[in-house]
Design a protein around this motif. Structure first.
Motif, PDB file in Angstrom:
ATOM      1  N   ASP A  78      53.854  35.037  16.391  1.00  0.00           N
ATOM      2  CA  ASP A  78      52.928  33.906  16.484  1.00  0.00           C
ATOM      3  C   ASP A  78      51.740  34.337  17.337  1.00  0.00           C
ATOM      4  O   ASP A  78      51.925  34.958  18.376  1.00  0.00           O
ATOM      5  CB  ASP A  78      53.620  32.696  17.119  1.00  0.00           C
ATOM      6  CG  ASP A  78      52.866  31.410  16.892  1.00  0.00           C
ATOM      7  OD1 ASP A  78      51.696  31.311  17.335  1.00  0.00           O
ATOM      8  OD2 ASP A  78      53.421  30.496  16.264  1.00  0.00           O
ATOM      9  N   ASP A  79      50.539  33.996  16.887  1.00  0.00           N
ATOM     10  CA  ASP A  79      49.351  34.411  17.627  1.00  0.00           C
ATOM     11  C   ASP A  79      49.020  33.495  18.801  1.00  0.00           C
ATOM     12  O   ASP A  79      48.163  33.828  19.619  1.00  0.00           O
ATOM     13  CB  ASP A  79      48.139  34.545  16.695  1.00  0.00           C
ATOM     14  CG  ASP A  79      47.801  33.254  15.986  1.00  0.00           C
ATOM     15  OD1 ASP A  79      48.725  32.587  15.480  1.00  0.00           O
ATOM     16  OD2 ASP A  79      46.610  32.913  15.924  1.00  0.00           O
ATOM     17  N   SER A  80      49.689  32.368  18.929  1.00  0.00           N
ATOM     18  CA  SER A  80      49.487  31.482  20.082  1.00  0.00           C
ATOM     19  C   SER A  80      50.341  31.994  21.232  1.00  0.00           C
ATOM     20  O   SER A  80      51.574  31.891  21.201  1.00  0.00           O
ATOM     21  CB  SER A  80      49.881  30.047  19.734  1.00  0.00           C
ATOM     22  OG  SER A  80      49.963  29.275  20.928  1.00  0.00           O
ATOM     23  N   LYS A  81      49.698  32.536  22.240  1.00  0.00           N
ATOM     24  CA  LYS A  81      50.441  33.117  23.364  1.00  0.00           C
ATOM     25  C   LYS A  81      51.277  32.060  24.091  1.00  0.00           C
ATOM     26  O   LYS A  81      52.400  32.329  24.504  1.00  0.00           O
ATOM     27  CB  LYS A  81      49.486  33.807  24.323  1.00  0.00           C
ATOM     28  CG  LYS A  81      48.871  35.068  23.736  1.00  0.00           C
ATOM     29  CD  LYS A  81      48.047  35.791  24.773  1.00  0.00           C
ATOM     30  CE  LYS A  81      47.233  36.926  24.222  1.00  0.00           C
ATOM     31  NZ  LYS A  81      47.877  37.862  23.358  1.00  0.00           N
ATOM     32  N   THR A  82      50.755  30.850  24.227  1.00  0.00           N
ATOM     33  CA  THR A  82      51.473  29.789  24.922  1.00  0.00           C
ATOM     34  C   THR A  82      52.719  29.375  24.142  1.00  0.00           C
ATOM     35  O   THR A  82      53.816  29.303  24.697  1.00  0.00           O
ATOM     36  CB  THR A  82      50.558  28.565  25.132  1.00  0.00           C
ATOM     37  OG1 THR A  82      49.391  28.984  25.844  1.00  0.00           O
ATOM     38  CG2 THR A  82      51.259  27.472  25.911  1.00  0.00           C
ATOM     39  N   PHE A  83      52.559  29.108  22.849  1.00  0.00           N
ATOM     40  CA  PHE A  83      53.691  28.714  22.009  1.00  0.00           C
ATOM     41  C   PHE A  83      54.726  29.836  21.959  1.00  0.00           C
ATOM     42  O   PHE A  83      55.927  29.591  22.101  1.00  0.00           O
ATOM     43  CB  PHE A  83      53.191  28.367  20.604  1.00  0.00           C
ATOM     44  CG  PHE A  83      54.257  27.831  19.693  1.00  0.00           C
ATOM     45  CD1 PHE A  83      54.693  26.524  19.809  1.00  0.00           C
ATOM     46  CD2 PHE A  83      54.816  28.637  18.711  1.00  0.00           C
ATOM     47  CE1 PHE A  83      55.686  26.025  18.966  1.00  0.00           C
ATOM     48  CE2 PHE A  83      55.793  28.151  17.863  1.00  0.00           C
ATOM     49  CZ  PHE A  83      56.231  26.837  17.990  1.00  0.00           C
ATOM     50  N   SER A  84      54.265  31.052  21.798  1.00  0.00           N
ATOM     51  CA  SER A  84      55.157  32.205  21.729  1.00  0.00           C
ATOM     52  C   SER A  84      55.945  32.367  23.031  1.00  0.00           C
ATOM     53  O   SER A  84      57.162  32.567  23.003  1.00  0.00           O
ATOM     54  CB  SER A  84      54.351  33.470  21.431  1.00  0.00           C
ATOM     55  OG  SER A  84      55.205  34.572  21.280  1.00  0.00           O
ATOM     56  N   ALA A  85      55.271  32.257  24.157  1.00  0.00           N
ATOM     57  CA  ALA A  85      55.950  32.409  25.452  1.00  0.00           C
ATOM     58  C   ALA A  85      57.013  31.328  25.648  1.00  0.00           C
ATOM     59  O   ALA A  85      58.118  31.608  26.126  1.00  0.00           O
ATOM     60  CB  ALA A  85      54.927  32.362  26.583  1.00  0.00           C
ATOM     61  N   MET A  86      56.682  30.107  25.264  1.00  0.00           N
ATOM     62  CA  MET A  86      57.624  28.994  25.409  1.00  0.00           C
ATOM     63  C   MET A  86      58.867  29.215  24.538  1.00  0.00           C
ATOM     64  O   MET A  86      59.998  29.057  24.993  1.00  0.00           O
ATOM     65  CB  MET A  86      56.897  27.701  25.000  1.00  0.00           C
ATOM     66  CG  MET A  86      57.673  26.443  25.187  1.00  0.00           C
ATOM     67  SD  MET A  86      56.673  24.956  24.913  1.00  0.00           S
ATOM     68  CE  MET A  86      56.059  25.180  23.250  1.00  0.00           C
ATOM     69  N   MET A  87      58.664  29.610  23.298  1.00  0.00           N
ATOM     70  CA  MET A  87      59.786  29.787  22.376  1.00  0.00           C
ATOM     71  C   MET A  87      60.598  31.038  22.684  1.00  0.00           C
ATOM     72  O   MET A  87      61.835  31.008  22.665  1.00  0.00           O
ATOM     73  CB  MET A  87      59.279  29.833  20.927  1.00  0.00           C
ATOM     74  CG  MET A  87      58.647  28.546  20.470  1.00  0.00           C
ATOM     75  SD  MET A  87      59.796  27.157  20.558  1.00  0.00           S
ATOM     76  CE  MET A  87      58.718  25.806  20.165  1.00  0.00           C
ATOM     77  N   ASP A 105      55.068  32.874  12.085  1.00  0.00           N
ATOM     78  CA  ASP A 105      54.034  31.844  11.928  1.00  0.00           C
ATOM     79  C   ASP A 105      53.380  31.989  10.559  1.00  0.00           C
ATOM     80  O   ASP A 105      53.209  33.107  10.059  1.00  0.00           O
ATOM     81  CB  ASP A 105      52.987  32.006  13.030  1.00  0.00           C
ATOM     82  CG  ASP A 105      51.987  30.870  13.098  1.00  0.00           C
ATOM     83  OD1 ASP A 105      52.211  29.811  12.467  1.00  0.00           O
ATOM     84  OD2 ASP A 105      50.974  31.027  13.789  1.00  0.00           O
ATOM     85  N   MET A 106      53.027  30.876   9.951  1.00  0.00           N
ATOM     86  CA  MET A 106      52.410  30.890   8.626  1.00  0.00           C
ATOM     87  C   MET A 106      50.972  31.411   8.671  1.00  0.00           C
ATOM     88  O   MET A 106      50.509  32.044   7.733  1.00  0.00           O
ATOM     89  CB  MET A 106      52.438  29.477   8.035  1.00  0.00           C
ATOM     90  CG  MET A 106      52.009  29.407   6.605  1.00  0.00           C
ATOM     91  SD  MET A 106      53.106  30.271   5.472  1.00  0.00           S
ATOM     92  CE  MET A 106      54.388  29.058   5.279  1.00  0.00           C
ATOM     93  N   VAL A 107      50.261  31.140   9.780  1.00  0.00           N
ATOM     94  CA  VAL A 107      48.859  31.542   9.883  1.00  0.00           C
ATOM     95  C   VAL A 107      48.709  32.546  11.030  1.00  0.00           C
ATOM     96  O   VAL A 107      48.973  32.226  12.186  1.00  0.00           O
ATOM     97  CB  VAL A 107      47.942  30.320  10.127  1.00  0.00           C
ATOM     98  CG1 VAL A 107      46.489  30.747  10.257  1.00  0.00           C
ATOM     99  CG2 VAL A 107      48.104  29.295   9.007  1.00  0.00           C
ATOM    100  N   LEU A 108      48.294  33.747  10.670  1.00  0.00           N
ATOM    101  CA  LEU A 108      48.067  34.806  11.655  1.00  0.00           C
ATOM    102  C   LEU A 108      46.605  35.237  11.567  1.00  0.00           C
ATOM    103  O   LEU A 108      45.963  35.031  10.533  1.00  0.00           O
ATOM    104  CB  LEU A 108      49.013  35.983  11.376  1.00  0.00           C
ATOM    105  CG  LEU A 108      50.497  35.657  11.483  1.00  0.00           C
ATOM    106  CD1 LEU A 108      51.345  36.767  10.892  1.00  0.00           C
ATOM    107  CD2 LEU A 108      50.880  35.401  12.934  1.00  0.00           C
TER     108      LEU A 108
END
Length: 121
Positions: free
Chosen positions: A8-17, A52-55
Motif C-alpha cells: 500500500d502506498d499510504s505510509k500511515t495506513f500501511s504502518a497501522m495495518m 492495494d488496488m491503486v498504486l
C-alpha cells in the motif's frame, strides 16, 4: 511463523495495518509500489499478499495478473484492498484468482487480523 507481504502506498495506513499483523504474530514485509510486488513476492515468499488496488505506478489488478501468471508466485493467496464498492471490480478480482476483496474504509486493524487468521488457517 507465517509471512505476509503488505502492499500500500499510504505510509500511515500501511504502518497501522502492518503493526497489527506483526503484533498478531506474523512476519510482515511492506512495500508501496507495483514494481516491488513481484520481486518481493519471489524473495520474501509470503503465505499471503494484501494488495492495494491503486498504486502510484500501476494497479492492484495488474499486479494480481502478474503474480498469477508466474509459476513462482501463482499459488500465493492475494487479497485486494480498495476504496470503491464496485461489483464489477470485485468480480474481476475473483475471476483473476484473488482470494478476497476488502473495502479500505471498512477495514480496521482488528478486522484485518481476524480475516488474516481465517485465511491462513
Amino acid at each position: 511463523m507465517k509471512k505476509i507481504l503488505f502492499v500500500d502506498d499510504s505510509k500511515t495506513f500501511s504502518a497501522m495495518m502492518t503493526s497489527a499483523l506483526s503484533m498478531g504474530g506474523y512476519s510482515v514485509c511492506a512495500c508501496g509500489t507495483f514494481a516491488e510486488v513481484s520481486p518481493l513476492a519471489k524473495s520474501f515468499k509470503p503465505d499471503l499478499i494484501i494488495l492495494d488496488m491503486v498504486l502510484p505506478d500501476g494497479t492492484g489488478l495488474g499486479a494480481l495478473k502478474v503474480l498469477k501468471a508466474d509459476e513462482a508466485t501463482k499459488a500465493i493467496p492475494v487479497v485486494l484492498l480498495t476504496a470503491r464498492e464496485d461489483p464489477a471490480e470485485i468480480g474481476q478480482v475473483l475471476s483473476l484468482g484473488g482470494l478476497a476483496h476488502l473495502l479500505k474504509y471498512k477495514t480496521t486493524p482488528k478486522f484485518l487480523l481476524e480475516k488474516t487468521r481465517e485465511w491462513l488457517k
